[in-house]
Design a protein around this motif. Structure first.
Motif, mmCIF file in Angstrom:
data_model
loop_
_atom_site.group_PDB
_atom_site.id
_atom_site.type_symbol
_atom_site.label_atom_id
_atom_site.label_comp_id
_atom_site.label_asym_id
_atom_site.label_seq_id
_atom_site.Cartn_x
_atom_site.Cartn_y
_atom_site.Cartn_z
ATOM 1 N N ALA A 138 0.822 -1.212 0.000
ATOM 2 C CA ALA A 138 0.000 0.000 0.000
ATOM 3 C C ALA A 138 0.855 1.261 0.000
ATOM 4 N N VAL A 139 1.876 1.312 0.866
ATOM 5 C CA VAL A 139 2.683 2.538 0.944
ATOM 6 C C VAL A 139 3.645 2.650 -0.225
ATOM 7 N N ARG A 140 4.129 1.530 -0.732
ATOM 8 C CA ARG A 140 5.038 1.604 -1.883
ATOM 9 C C ARG A 140 4.285 2.020 -3.141
ATOM 10 N N GLU A 141 3.084 1.507 -3.329
ATOM 11 C CA GLU A 141 2.292 1.913 -4.492
ATOM 12 C C GLU A 141 1.897 3.380 -4.402
ATOM 13 N N ALA A 142 1.790 3.911 -3.172
ATOM 14 C CA ALA A 142 1.432 5.314 -2.991
ATOM 15 C C ALA A 142 2.605 6.247 -3.241
ATOM 16 N N GLY A 143 3.829 5.716 -3.260
ATOM 17 C CA GLY A 143 4.970 6.573 -3.561
ATOM 18 C C GLY A 143 6.185 6.423 -2.676
ATOM 19 N N ALA A 144 6.133 5.577 -1.637
ATOM 20 C CA ALA A 144 7.305 5.384 -0.784
ATOM 21 C C ALA A 144 8.382 4.613 -1.556
ATOM 22 N N ASP A 145 9.592 5.165 -1.579
ATOM 23 C CA ASP A 145 10.706 4.466 -2.214
ATOM 24 C C ASP A 145 11.202 3.321 -1.342
ATOM 25 N N THR A 146 11.175 3.547 -0.026
ATOM 26 C CA THR A 146 11.770 2.612 0.927
ATOM 27 C C THR A 146 10.842 2.448 2.118
ATOM 28 N N VAL A 147 10.702 1.222 2.603
ATOM 29 C CA VAL A 147 9.969 0.983 3.847
ATOM 30 C C VAL A 147 10.979 0.638 4.933
#
Length: 419
Positions: free
Chosen positions: A258-267
């Motif tokens: 969810a967060v990567r598809e929203a634009g986060a490069d790195t978790v």
């Protein structure tokens, strides 16, 4: 005339740098998918065979918000040094940056909080710069070039300070959980939480004005959900150079997706990793009573399979790592290897106790050494370090994690297997 030429030259250099920033990826922070945060605090444990778990992540960040000291930071770096995974240092105090930490870390990450008080943005940084300029750099120069005249040594200390800052990466934090230790340390209250529009604007200021290498959306132990997704979507495409990191409450692959598809490069995952060690300590205690010291590999696999499922900390942590196809199977493999290594160490300690001698650390032909061999360059040295820590246990009165044994999930002394 010379001043005008110098000013023109500086503008030309700035223009060239701006063009490079816009056209090329000049960010020194690699585009990692997954970073695991290791907290040196004594209460935050590492799995006994932590190199196996950490081999799955792209990088490690050492740092925490409370009960972190120069001593336990150094101990954490000692444990992580043999790993091939890049290790970053995110100091929470000026005195945590030492010559030793600089040698041990591949990258220094300097936090600056965009929605905290002024102390969190510039005050702490000023303290850190002062510490480097007036303590760390002069001491290094005195030790390596004591013959230099005082004025030249002072000038070099200033140059060294600027060089250190130029090589560091700045993390522009947006802290969204006012109940977290990170919020308390940075003066973030409920009134300081940002909506998506304000978060985007501050991120753009960090990217274009502060030139922060990282914009870090931090929910500290809670998942940001739809709010975080909206903020990340607003940021996506608005930043020129900064990497966008997300941390907080990532529990499984769905959260990461969810967060990567929203634009986060790195978790960034921290608590999920330390929970692996918490669960491991319980499993090792049970294995001590439920499994024979010479239990076969098949028996250990069966025992582990009954106790490690998709909802456990091990599979959940591994599910946050992009590229791990079967988190349950891999967690069972690592847990089973840990149980076998633990039973071997325990048997050795028991024999030493019966013989009235101190346990020796001979790691050849052991499960411990065999497990480490594929993931570290010096399996003998690291296996001996882990074995010594497990066999020695914590020292009375040393509860801050400064001893390596404090950081591991379990101690044979605690298990009553040593004397």
């Amino acid at each position: 005339m010379r001043r005008d030429l110098a000013a023109w030259g500086e503008r030309a250099v700035d223009g060239a740098r701006l063009l490079a920033r816009s056209a090329l990826d000049t960010n020194p922070v690699p585009d990692w998918d997954h970073v695991t945060k290791v907290d040196p605090e004594g209460a935050k444990k590492l799995p006994l065979l932590y190199p196996l778990w950490l081999a799955e992540t792209d990088a490690i960040s050492v740092g925490g918000s409370s009960d972190v000291t120069p001593a336990n930071t150094a101990a954490a770096f000692d444990l992580l040094a043999p790993l091939s995974t890049p290790v970053c240092h995110e100091p929470s105090g000026a005195d945590h940056v030492t010559e030793q930490s600089q040698d041990a870390a591949d990258l220094l990450l300097i936090p600056e909080v965009l929605n905290g008080d002024s102390e969190a943005l510039v005050g702490t940084l000023g303290l850190a710069i002062e510490s480097v300029r007036e303590e760390l750099a002069p001491e290094l120069i005195r030790r390596t070039a004591s013959w230099l005249p005082a004025r030249l040594a002072d000038w070099l200390a200033g140059v060294a300070t600027s060089l250190l800052l130029s090589e560091a990466a700045f993390e522009a934090y947006i802290v969204q959980n006012p109940d977290s230790a990170a919020a308390r340390e940075s003066g973030v209250t409920a009134a300081d939480r940002l909506d998506a529009t304000d978060a985007k604007r501050r991120a753009m200021a960090a990217d274009r004005h502060l030139e922060s290498e990282i914009v870090y959306l931090e929910y500290s132990g809670t998942f940001g959900g739809d709010e975080a997704v909206e903020i990340l979507e607003r940021m996506d495409g608005a930043l020129v150079r900064s990497r966008v990191w997300y941390g907080g409450g990532l529990a499984d692959a769905a959260d990461v997706r969810a967060v990567r598809e929203a634009g986060a490069d790195t978790v960034v995952v921290g608590d999920a990793f330390h929970r692996v060690a918490e669960r491991e300590a319980d499993l090792l205690e049970r294995a001590t009573t439920e499994l024979a010291a010479d239990a076969s590999s098949e028996r250990v696999r069966e025992w582990v399979a009954e106790r490690v499922d998709a909802d456990g900390p091990g599979p959940r942590f591994l599910s946050t790592v992009p590229g791990v196809d079967d988190p349950v199977a891999l967690a069972r493999e690592y847990t089973g290897t840990t149980v076998r290594a633990w039973l071997e160490l325990r048997a050795r300690a028991e024999r030493a106790r019966e013989e009235g001698t101190s346990p020796t650390v001979d790691v050849q032909d052991t499960t411990l050494r065999a497990a480490l061999a594929p993931v570290v360059d010096d399996p003998d040295g690291l296996a001996a370090t882990i074995a010594r820590a497990a066999l020695s246990g914590p020292v009375t009165g040393t509860a801050d994690g400064s001893r390596q044994s404090e950081q591991l999930s379990a101690s044979l002394v605690d298990a009553g297997a040593s004397h």
